[in-house]
Design an enzyme around this catalytic site. Structure first.
Site, PDB file in Angstrom:
ATOM      1  CB  CYS A  72       4.338   3.452  -0.856  1.00  0.00           C
ATOM      2  SG  CYS A  72       5.112   4.953  -1.578  1.00  0.00           S
ATOM      3  CB  ALA A  73       5.294  -0.116   4.132  1.00  0.00           C
ATOM      4  N   GLY A  81       1.378  -3.085   5.164  1.00  0.00           N
ATOM      5  CA  GLY A  81       2.464  -3.778   5.494  1.00  0.00           C
ATOM      6  C   GLY A  81       2.633  -5.062   4.830  1.00  0.00           C
ATOM      7  N   GLY A  82       1.634  -5.575   3.886  1.00  0.00           N
ATOM      8  CA  GLY A  82       1.480  -6.954   3.336  1.00  0.00           C
ATOM      9  C   GLY A  82       2.615  -7.413   2.690  1.00  0.00           C
ATOM     10  CE  LYS A  83       2.456  -5.426  -3.316  1.00  0.00           C
ATOM     11  NZ  LYS A  83       1.067  -5.320  -2.893  1.00  0.00           N
ATOM     12  CG  ASP A 120       2.565   4.578   4.367  1.00  0.00           C
ATOM     13  OD1 ASP A 120       2.408   3.746   3.443  1.00  0.00           O
ATOM     14  OD2 ASP A 120       1.659   5.432   4.582  1.00  0.00           O
ATOM     15  CG  ASP A 165       7.054  12.302   1.280  1.00  0.00           C
ATOM     16  OD1 ASP A 165       7.325  11.333   0.127  1.00  0.00           O
ATOM     17  OD2 ASP A 165       6.448  13.124   0.966  1.00  0.00           O
ATOM     18  CB  CYS A 222      -3.037  -2.386  -7.897  1.00  0.00           C
ATOM     19  SG  CYS A 222      -3.266  -1.206  -7.054  1.00  0.00           S
TER      20      CYS A 222
END
Length: 483
Positions: free
Chosen positions: A297-298, A301-303, A321, A348, A419
């Site tokens: 679940c990008a 795209g930070g991770k 995503d 998905d 989070c």
């Protein structure tokens, strides 16, 4: 238009009609009205607040986007940010302040009036550097521009009443913690009651106080493009107060930075804006050069970027995503950060295992969640979420975990993170997944966390808390597939 409760405040008839202005304080000049065609910081703040309330948009994205298009000066840009985040952060307290001078609940007012009153009350009661007369005058002018003379007269009367009687007894946080945190502490009642019941009054109070604190801007150096010291020097030269991160090497905490997009080095991909806790799931993955990794679940795209910086040019990160908009943001980040190994893919995660069985040595599922661990950075979340959202989020998280499980190669790792620290989205999801997938077992992520093993609890899960660790609230589970 409802009438404010003015009788008990000693306001005369001329003031009710808006005929009498609050006089300037001695030695202070009245704020100048904007020239025709000139942008106004308060009007922009109101525009953003109304959009936040009417849509699911996040304030940080709206503020950045709107300020990019504005011609405001530096101080006025800072005022927009202060007003937007201040009103969202302290909405509960502002409504508590306004309630005694209104004849109906704040939430039943028309949206423009409600938001204008909150803006005015915030300036009167929370910003000591703005004189009362300026706060009232500017807010009344804003009401006139958005709703005409009738709105202006009403707002003028209410704010004058607030200015006369803003000091009132507050609930005692020791004897009435629920009453305090629902009003002065500015949190919705259901969260206050939930957290006090679960954590105890002292611990819950610490968490909510941390939610109300203004966090620093946190950035992570992109090792593919820059070195730590040159990033620090560039940021300090631009006027930011730069401190080293507490938990993650290559992290800097900034004060007075303004918009991240305007900082030196951002356009060149020198750093990635992200809370330090956002790095924990990537560390738990323990990626190695040459790994093939699925970021299921990008999002933006930070991770994916952090993973790519660790696997080198021999590996690959498939950034999956369902949102075309998110993938466009990811493509932009990919170009800026130099992430040749990141492959954006529309799809998905719930079908990833069936379509890519056993093809990834590492899978990250940073799952969509309620986001209740990020309230200090996104204060609108606490007003947007409802109790039923917890079960809705957990249902999706279970589907996503089941969907990606078969994509993990035997012997590979699956990292699940949210989070949010709510049990429905963390322990309960894990318990159900492990019961249904006996080939996976919880593995202590401590050795991969570079000295952060003390954040891992007795169940083998990492949990970071705003009030304990100065980070966003994050939950991380590392699962090894045995066969």
């Amino acid at each position: 238009m409802p009438r404010p409760n003015l009788a008990s405040r000693g306001i005369g008839e001329s003031e009710k009609r808006g005929a009498k202005r609050v006089p300037p304080s001695p030695g202070r000049r009245a704020a100048r009205a904007p020239r025709p065609g000139q942008e106004n910081a308060r009007a922009i703040a109101l525009e953003i607040l109304r959009r936040v309330e009417a849509t699911d948009a996040y304030a940080n994205l709206l503020v950045d986007s709107r300020l990019q298009r504005s011609r405001l000066s530096g101080p006025d840009r800072a005022l927009v940010t202060e007003l937007v985040y201040g009103v969202l952060r302290w909405r509960g307290k502002l409504d508590w302040i306004l309630a005694p001078v209104l004849d109906r609940p704040v939430d039943t007012l028309d949206s423009p009036v409600r938001q204008v009153l909150r803006l005015g009350a915030y300036q009167l009661c929370c910003l000591t550097r703005i004189p009362d007369f300026a706060a009232v005058d500017e807010t009344v002018s804003l009401a006139r521009r958005t709703g005409g003379a009738r709105h202006a007269s009403y707002v003028n009367a209410v704010l004058r009443a607030v200015a006369r009687s803003r000091i009132r007894p507050e609930p005692d946080p020791a004897s009435d913690p629920v009453g305090y945190w629902k009003t002065v502490g500015s949190h919705p009642g259901w969260l206050v009651e939930r957290w006090i019941a679960r954590l105890g009054a002292d611990e819950a109070g610490g968490l909510m106080a941390a939610n109300n604190a203004v966090p620093p801007v946190t950035v992570l150096v992109n090792p593919l493009k820059a070195r730590d010291e040159e990033v620090r020097q560039a940021l300090e030269k631009a006027g930011s107060e730069v401190g080293a991160g507490r938990w993650v090497p290559g992290a800097f905490c900034l004060r007075g930075a303004g918009s991240v997009g305007n900082l030196p080095g951002f356009a060149d991909g020198w750093f990635i804006p992200m809370d330090e806790a956002g790095v924990f799931p990537v560390l738990a993955l323990d990626v190695q050069p040459g790994d093939r990794v699925l970021d299921a679940c990008a999002g933006g795209g930070g991770k994916s970027a952090l993973i790519a910086a660790r696997i080198g040019f021999q590996g690959e990160v498939v950034a999956l995503d369902t949102s075309p908009r998110a993938l466009r943001r990811l493509e932009a980040a990919r170009a800026r950060l130099g992430l040749a190994s990141v492959k954006p893919q529309l799809g998905d995660a719930r079908s990833a295992g069936a379509e890519s069985r056993g093809q990834f040595s590492r899978v990250l599922l940073d799952a969509p969640c309620t986001g209740l661990g990020t309230i200090r950075r996104r204060p609108e979340i606490k007003w947007r979420r409802r109790p039923e959202d917890l079960q809705r989020a957990a249902s999706l998280q279970r589907e996503l975990l089941a969907g990606v499980a078969d994509a993990v190669a035997p012997g590979g790792l699956l990292v699940y993170s949210t989070c949010s620290l709510e049990p429905e989205e963390t322990d309960a999801v894990m318990a159900d997944f492990l019961a249904a997938h006996p080939s996976f077992q919880v593995e202590d992520p401590g050795p991969a966390l570079r000295g952060l093993g003390h954040l891992v609890d007795g169940e083998g899960y990492l949990r970071s808390w705003p009030h304990r660790h100065g980070t966003d609230g994050f939950f991380v589970a590392r699962l090894r597939r045995r066969h």
